[in-house]
Design a protein around this motif. Structure first.
Motif: not given
Length: 285
Positions: A183-199
């Motif tokens: 799902s992250l790849a479909n949005l052109s995002l990566n796990p690093t972006w997700l970690e940053t947003e959660l932080e």
């Protein structure tokens, strides 16, 4: 083999076969089944029930019977896709029940649809007066689709000339405390972006029950602990507020300066920024 064990083996085996046959047939939800699909479902279930409890009947009889009732509906579906006449005969066709605000009594009788059935279906659509209906059609599945008269339809953004931003379905990027990389790849995002947003939310991914990203790239999460609150996304409102502040500052600078060249520059850029605000405002509200 003991009888009880044979019943268990037959039940599990026939259930697995029935599952795959049903999946291959592409059976619809119960409310969407046509007459032929409804009959097929009953017969297949009956075959399984009979051959599970009747141990004198050979097991392969059940498999042959189910195979026949798989092939016939499959062929019917194939022919139905190619022939509308055959499809209308097997699956039925839609019939107009109300047209131009008038009930078509003959069509009601043909479908064995009573007045009470019609009123009940209309009430399910939050319509309590037949006079409020412009058009209604009864589908082969028995579902009534209704088009209310113009005065009784919900008001839309288009009716009032309001321009809204296009939106797509949200993507689930976290489920049960684990990131969904696809799902992250479909949005052109990566796990690093997700970690940053959660932080930014001061939340660890292990505490996230469900996380979704909308078409604007904003992350919203639901936590395992319902007592904890998570701030809602504020990127878009902040961006709009920043643009408005910059535009207001340009107007203030234009009023504060005595230099005509600078005043004109501030005014021109203020007008340009205002036009930009008007264009992006529907997308940021």
């Amino acid at each position: 083999m003991p009888d009880w064990l044979e019943i268990v083996v037959r039940s599990v085996s026939l259930l697995i076969i029935l599952f795959f046959f049903t999946k291959w047939l592409g059976m619809k939800q119960l409310s969407q089944l046509n007459v032929f699909e409804y009959i097929t479902g009953i017969v297949l279930g009956g075959i399984v029930a009979i051959h599970v409890s009747t141990l004198e009947s050979p097991f392969y009889f059940a498999v042959i019977s189910m195979l026949i009732w798989f092939i016939i509906p499959y062929l019917v579906e194939v022919i139905s896709l190619k022939s509308k006449t055959f499809r209308n005969f097997v699956q039925g066709k839609s019939r107009v029940i109300i047209q131009n605000g008038k009930i078509m009594e003959d069509n009601l009788k043909k479908e064995h649809y009573s007045t009470d059935d019609l009123l009940e279906s209309l009430r399910e659509k939050n319509i309590f007066k037949v006079a409020d209906v412009e058009f209604a059609v009864l589908e082969p599945t028995g579902k009534l689709n209704v088009l209310p008269k113009t005065d009784y339809r919900p008001l839309t953004a288009k009716d009032i000339g309001l321009k809204l931003a296009p939106s797509k379905e949200p993507q689930t990027v976290v489920m049960d405390g684990r990131p969904l990389l696809e799902s992250l790849a479909n949005l052109s995002l990566n796990p690093t972006w997700l970690e940053t947003e959660l932080e930014k939310m001061n939340v660890s991914i292990e505490n996230v029950f469900l996380g979704q990203v909308d078409s604007d790239g904003q992350l919203t999460v639901d936590l395992y602990d319902d007592k904890l609150t998570v701030p809602m996304p504020t990127q878009k409102p902040l961006l709009l507020a920043t643009m408005r502040k910059c535009q207001a500052d340009l107007e203030i600078f234009a009023l504060a300066t005595d230099n005509e060249r600078s005043k004109q520059m501030y005014q021109v850029n203020s007008e340009k920024l205002q036009k930009a605000i008007d264009k992006v405002k529907p997308y940021l509200q």
